[in-house]
Scaffold this motif. Structure first.
Motif, PDB file in Angstrom:
ATOM      1  N   PRO A  23       0.847  -1.194   0.000  1.00  0.00           N
ATOM      2  CA  PRO A  23       0.000   0.000   0.000  1.00  0.00           C
ATOM      3  C   PRO A  23       0.880   1.241   0.000  1.00  0.00           C
ATOM      4  CG  PRO A  23      -0.721  -1.575   1.673  1.00  0.00           C
ATOM      5  CD  PRO A  23       0.607  -2.059   1.166  1.00  0.00           C
ATOM      6  N   SER A  24       0.439   2.322  -0.629  1.00  0.00           N
ATOM      7  CA  SER A  24       1.270   3.521  -0.728  1.00  0.00           C
ATOM      8  C   SER A  24       0.407   4.751  -0.948  1.00  0.00           C
ATOM      9  CB  SER A  24       2.269   3.372  -1.873  1.00  0.00           C
ATOM     10  OG  SER A  24       2.875   4.605  -2.197  1.00  0.00           O
ATOM     11  N   LEU A  25       0.567   5.756  -0.076  1.00  0.00           N
ATOM     12  CA  LEU A  25      -0.140   7.018  -0.280  1.00  0.00           C
ATOM     13  C   LEU A  25       0.287   7.679  -1.583  1.00  0.00           C
ATOM     14  CD1 LEU A  25      -0.077   8.656   3.275  1.00  0.00           C
ATOM     15  CD2 LEU A  25      -2.082   7.834   2.039  1.00  0.00           C
ATOM     16  N   ALA A  26       1.595   7.601  -1.900  1.00  0.00           N
ATOM     17  CA  ALA A  26       2.084   8.216  -3.131  1.00  0.00           C
ATOM     18  C   ALA A  26       1.419   7.576  -4.343  1.00  0.00           C
ATOM     19  CB  ALA A  26       3.598   8.078  -3.218  1.00  0.00           C
ATOM     20  N   ARG A  27       1.350   6.257  -4.365  1.00  0.00           N
ATOM     21  CA  ARG A  27       0.731   5.560  -5.492  1.00  0.00           C
ATOM     22  C   ARG A  27      -0.769   5.868  -5.556  1.00  0.00           C
ATOM     23  NH1 ARG A  27       3.916   1.451  -5.692  1.00  0.00           N
ATOM     24  NH2 ARG A  27       3.102   0.483  -3.817  1.00  0.00           N
ATOM     25  N   GLN A  28      -1.375   5.948  -4.386  1.00  0.00           N
ATOM     26  CA  GLN A  28      -2.805   6.237  -4.319  1.00  0.00           C
ATOM     27  C   GLN A  28      -3.135   7.598  -4.928  1.00  0.00           C
ATOM     28  OE1 GLN A  28      -4.218   5.925  -0.308  1.00  0.00           O
ATOM     29  NE2 GLN A  28      -6.251   6.742  -0.752  1.00  0.00           N
ATOM     30  N   GLN A  78      -1.042  18.350  -6.290  1.00  0.00           N
ATOM     31  CA  GLN A  78       0.231  17.717  -5.961  1.00  0.00           C
ATOM     32  C   GLN A  78       0.165  17.014  -4.611  1.00  0.00           C
ATOM     33  OE1 GLN A  78       3.901  19.632  -6.959  1.00  0.00           O
ATOM     34  NE2 GLN A  78       2.852  21.417  -7.828  1.00  0.00           N
ATOM     35  N   PHE A  79       0.909  15.934  -4.519  1.00  0.00           N
ATOM     36  CA  PHE A  79       1.134  15.244  -3.250  1.00  0.00           C
ATOM     37  C   PHE A  79       2.625  15.359  -2.967  1.00  0.00           C
ATOM     38  CE2 PHE A  79       2.442  11.517  -0.790  1.00  0.00           C
ATOM     39  CZ  PHE A  79       1.542  11.556   0.265  1.00  0.00           C
ATOM     40  N   ILE A  80       2.976  16.069  -1.891  1.00  0.00           N
ATOM     41  CA  ILE A  80       4.374  16.338  -1.551  1.00  0.00           C
ATOM     42  C   ILE A  80       4.674  15.731  -0.182  1.00  0.00           C
ATOM     43  CG2 ILE A  80       6.103  18.127  -1.141  1.00  0.00           C
ATOM     44  CD1 ILE A  80       4.380  20.006  -2.876  1.00  0.00           C
ATOM     45  N   PHE A  81       5.760  14.989  -0.113  1.00  0.00           N
ATOM     46  CA  PHE A  81       6.186  14.388   1.151  1.00  0.00           C
ATOM     47  C   PHE A  81       7.560  14.944   1.498  1.00  0.00           C
ATOM     48  CE2 PHE A  81       8.083  10.658   3.494  1.00  0.00           C
ATOM     49  CZ  PHE A  81       7.348  10.861   4.663  1.00  0.00           C
ATOM     50  N   ASP A  82       7.635  15.714   2.587  1.00  0.00           N
ATOM     51  CA  ASP A  82       8.846  16.432   2.989  1.00  0.00           C
ATOM     52  C   ASP A  82       9.393  15.841   4.283  1.00  0.00           C
ATOM     53  OD1 ASP A  82      10.820  18.239   3.633  1.00  0.00           O
ATOM     54  OD2 ASP A  82       9.464  19.913   4.046  1.00  0.00           O
ATOM     55  N   VAL A  83      10.571  15.224   4.205  1.00  0.00           N
ATOM     56  CA  VAL A  83      11.251  14.686   5.393  1.00  0.00           C
ATOM     57  C   VAL A  83      12.356  15.667   5.766  1.00  0.00           C
ATOM     58  CG1 VAL A  83      12.543  12.749   6.362  1.00  0.00           C
ATOM     59  CG2 VAL A  83      10.767  12.334   4.650  1.00  0.00           C
ATOM     60  N   GLN A 110       0.542  14.942  -9.127  1.00  0.00           N
ATOM     61  CA  GLN A 110       1.995  14.904  -9.260  1.00  0.00           C
ATOM     62  C   GLN A 110       2.564  14.594  -7.882  1.00  0.00           C
ATOM     63  OE1 GLN A 110       4.031  15.204 -11.886  1.00  0.00           O
ATOM     64  NE2 GLN A 110       5.923  15.115 -10.679  1.00  0.00           N
ATOM     65  N   THR A 111       3.401  13.565  -7.772  1.00  0.00           N
ATOM     66  CA  THR A 111       3.889  13.140  -6.456  1.00  0.00           C
ATOM     67  C   THR A 111       5.388  13.396  -6.344  1.00  0.00           C
ATOM     68  OG1 THR A 111       4.206  10.877  -7.257  1.00  0.00           O
ATOM     69  CG2 THR A 111       2.097  11.397  -6.222  1.00  0.00           C
TER      70      THR A 111
END
Length: 719
Positions: A428-433, A502-507, A440-441
């Motif tokens: 499962p993946s939020l990015a893929r979802q 957009q879906f942005i994931f910032d670490v 745009q991920t």
């Protein structure tokens, strides 16, 4: 000052050994080349510790270096007189009527046994100040494993004593590595750490590599082993070729026996070797490094839930999906949010903030801390609250894994880094979802792309783009790296670069340990009674980093408020710093220890981790919030407090904003009504009580059901 003074006797001892050997070289009793090589070992060890003392990197007491000096002088004496010792041993055997071969074999066996004990000490002494209280069965088991390894090395080195010494030296290197990991992270080295050595090296530059007295004692064990090893020489053989082949054959057989001994768990269980992962360092100290490490390695495979079948798990998932669809999924609020989401298609920015936590929960009132001011006062969130995490002081990638996949680490097990072990292309993946919704991920982390294998993992999870340290070459830095504010600027640039959602994931990186860098200017000083000045200074530096993160988030949300497009922000911390265990122990009255195992204050308890279960839980909590710059249909946006955990957070946020949900997410949300939060430490029940994973009578059926569903959605696809 004491450290510098200790350099003098260390250097003097090294010079004395060199001088004595030089004088002997001019006389009739001239040392052989082999003896001179052996003498280099104590001279080198003394010289290295003397240099560390001069540099102020020795932080132990004066007794341990004196023990090291005594061991060095004694070892040198034996090395210079090894021929006499060998002759004395031969004469002793001859008096008893033994053949030279039998005497040699017995002496070699005694040497191996002595080196096995010294290897055990060399491994444990650097980090384990509880070694005297180690149960005999664990010490014997570890010594047995070391003995097997040393015997294999002995044959591999063609029965020369150097093989034993190399083995003991490797034991010391293991103990030294564990000392540094314990110092920096208050954690034990776990098997999967071997898969992420590149990540460890990448973040290691900000630490101060000072050693304690235990390291000096470990070196003393190595020197004593060198003395023993210098006395062991190969037995005479008629054929050199046969001898080499026989020795190599014995080495292979012994290595095979060692491999079998560490892969068959039955006798480990019978001896009571176990692991409580949130006390992993304590268990390593009680059971020994090698025995504990092997026990964890044997636990790596993901356990199949009792009674599991794909069909049964699919049926369970369907039942919980139906429960969600007929309950929360059918509510007017959810229906309104779904309609709005389809029309607005808001961008989603997820921020996993390094080490961000609200330490005011550790009785902050008693030491004058109220928590991060902006995050604490923000009252227009869709949801906010405490986040029950499974890691402390490190293991960032595991919180990240739980959030992005929704798979609870509780069903995988601690000591496992899914980013390093598994192919996540079917997880499962939020990015893929969101990618399948036309978003745009983008993932970003202002450090090396290979850290925790993110370059590979993000691609497997379905991210279109990954921005790493190379994309932040000229960015502003703070404390341990690129500032939070700089990453938020990049988020804004991405949002403004396209009208598409957009879906942005910032670490983020700036708050990474250590907290003794003194590079953030003048900071407010906090003082917790029972903590050393050093630890209070580290606490003050950490909280200064949190204040800066808090300020940067306030500025970022302010800029988003002015942005003419809908944006949702999911903000959460990955874990608390290891320093929290010391704060927790101090405020709860437990004995506090520094990184070298020295008592520095506190109450009458023992260890860094509090013995109180509820207090311990407080160190395994971070904080989260879900915020939007627009009015979300069906949500009052009044800062509702909801406990959660990383594996639930993606499903919870998607539900709040009306995003389409997978069956797995619907099942999670339905189960969450009975189990609002879960981690490796256990689970929270609907009434707010916390249940440990071993409290079988209190564990609700929903928790076991989720284990079946999670296995179906993740682990079953790894087969």
């Amino acid at each position: 000052m004491l450290s510098t003074l200790m350099a003098l006797p260390l250097a003097a001892a090294a010079v004395a050994i060199v001088t004595f050997a030089a004088r002997l070289s001019r006389g009739e009793a001239r040392p052989s080349r082999g003896q001179l090589c052996w003498l280099a070992v104590p001279v080198l060890v003394l010289g290295v510790l003397a240099v560390l003392c001069v540099l102020g990197l020795y932080q132990g007491g004066p007794l341990e270096p004196l023990v090291l000096i005594a061991a060095a002088l004694g070892a040198s004496w034996v090395m210079l007189r090894r021929d006499r010792v060998r002759d004395a041993v031969a004469a002793w055997g001859e008096k008893r009527g033994w053949s030279p071969a039998h005497t040699h074999a017995l002496f070699t066996l005694v040497a191996l046994l002595a080196c096995a004990l010294l290897g055990h000490l060399a491994m444990e002494l650097p980090y384990n100040y509880e070694i005297l209280w180690m149960a005999p069965q664990y010490a014997l088991l570890q010594c047995g494993l070391v003995l097997l390894a040393l015997t294999a090395l002995h044959f591999l080195f063609q029965r020369r004593g150097a093989g034993m010494v190399v083995g003991v030296g490797l034991c010391f290197v293991i103990g030294l590595a564990q000392f540094f990991v314990a110092s920096f992270k208050s954690a034990a080295i776990l098997p999967n750490d071997l898969f992420v050595l590149g990540t460890a090296a990448a973040v290691s530059g900000s630490y101060t590599y000072a050693v304690g007295g235990g390291v000096a004692l470990g070196l003393a064990a190595v020197l004593l082993a060198s003395a023993v090893g210098s006395l062991v020489s190969p037995a005479p053989a008629a054929s050199r070729g046969r001898r080499v082949a026989a020795n190599l054959g014995c080495a292979v057989a012994l290595l095979a026996a060692l491999a079998v001994s560490v892969t068959v768990p039955s006798y480990f269980d019978q001896l009571g070797v176990q692991m409580k992962y949130w006390y992993s360092l304590d268990y390593y100290r009680k059971q020994g490094f090698l025995t504990s490490f092997i026990a964890v390695a044997q636990d790596l495979p993901i356990d199949v839930p009792e009674g599991y079948s794909d069909e049964g798990a699919e049926g369970l998932e369907e039942s919980y999906v139906e429960r969600y669809d007929e309950g929360e999924g059918a509510s007017e609020a959810r229906q309104a949010a779904e309609t709005q989401f389809d029309e607005e298609r808001p961008s989603v920015v997820c921020i996993m903030n390094e080490s961000f936590a609200d330490l005011s929960e550790l009785d902050g009132a008693s030491w004058g801390y109220d928590g991060p001011s902006f995050v604490s006062s923000l009252d227009d969130t869709l949801a906010r609250g405490s986040l029950a995490v499974s890691v402390l002081g490190g293991g960032t990638c595991n919180t990240e894994f739980e959030f992005l996949t929704g798979v609870p680490l509780a069903y995988i097990g601690d000591g496992k880094y899914p980013y390093s072990l598994y192919d996540l292309s079917e997880s499962p993946s939020l990015a893929r979802q969101f990618s399948e919704l036309g978003y745009q991920t983008t993932a970003m982390h202002p450090n090396y792309a290979t850290n925790w294998n993110r370059d590979r993992v993000y691609e497997a999870l379905g991210f279109d783009e990954f921005l790493d340290i190379d994309d932040f070459a000229d960015a502003e830095t703070y404390h341990s790296g690129v500032s939070d504010a700089a990453t938020y600027d990049t988020c804004l640039e991405l949002l403004e670069s396209s009208d598409e959602p957009q879906f942005i994931f910032d670490v983020t990186m700036q708050n990474h340990s250590g907290y003794d860098q003194n590079n953030v200017g003048a900071v407010k000083q906090y003082h917790v009674d029972g903590m050393s000045d050093y630890d209070n200074a580290r606490l003050s530096e950490y909280l200064a980093c949190i204040d800066e993160s808090d300020r940067a988030l306030e500025e970022f949300l302010g800029e988003l408020s002015e942005l003419d497009r809908p944006v949702v922000v999911v903000f959460f911390g990955d874990h608390q710093p290891a320093l929290s265990t010391i704060v927790d122990a101090a405020v709860s009255g437990e004995q506090v220890y520094d990184e070298n195992g020295n008592a520095v204050g506190g109450g009458t308890g023992g260890g860094n981790a509090s013995g109180d279960a509820e207090a311990t839980l407080e160190t395994y909590r971070s904080t989260y919030l879900v915020w939007a710059n627009y009015d979300v249909a069906g949500n009052a946006q009044d800062g509702a407090e909801l406990d959660a955990s990383p594996a639930y957070l993606g499903s919870l946020a998607a539900d709040l904003i009306g995003a389409p949900l997978t069956d797995y997410q619907k099942a999670q949300l339905a189960i969450r009504e009975e189990v609002p939060a879960l981690s490796l430490l256990g689970m929270e029940l609907a009434d707010g009580t916390w249940v440990g994973p071993d409290d079988e009578a209190e564990i609700p059926q929903a928790y076991d059901d989720l284990s079946q569903i999670s296995y179906l959605e993740f682990a079953s696809k790894l087969r």
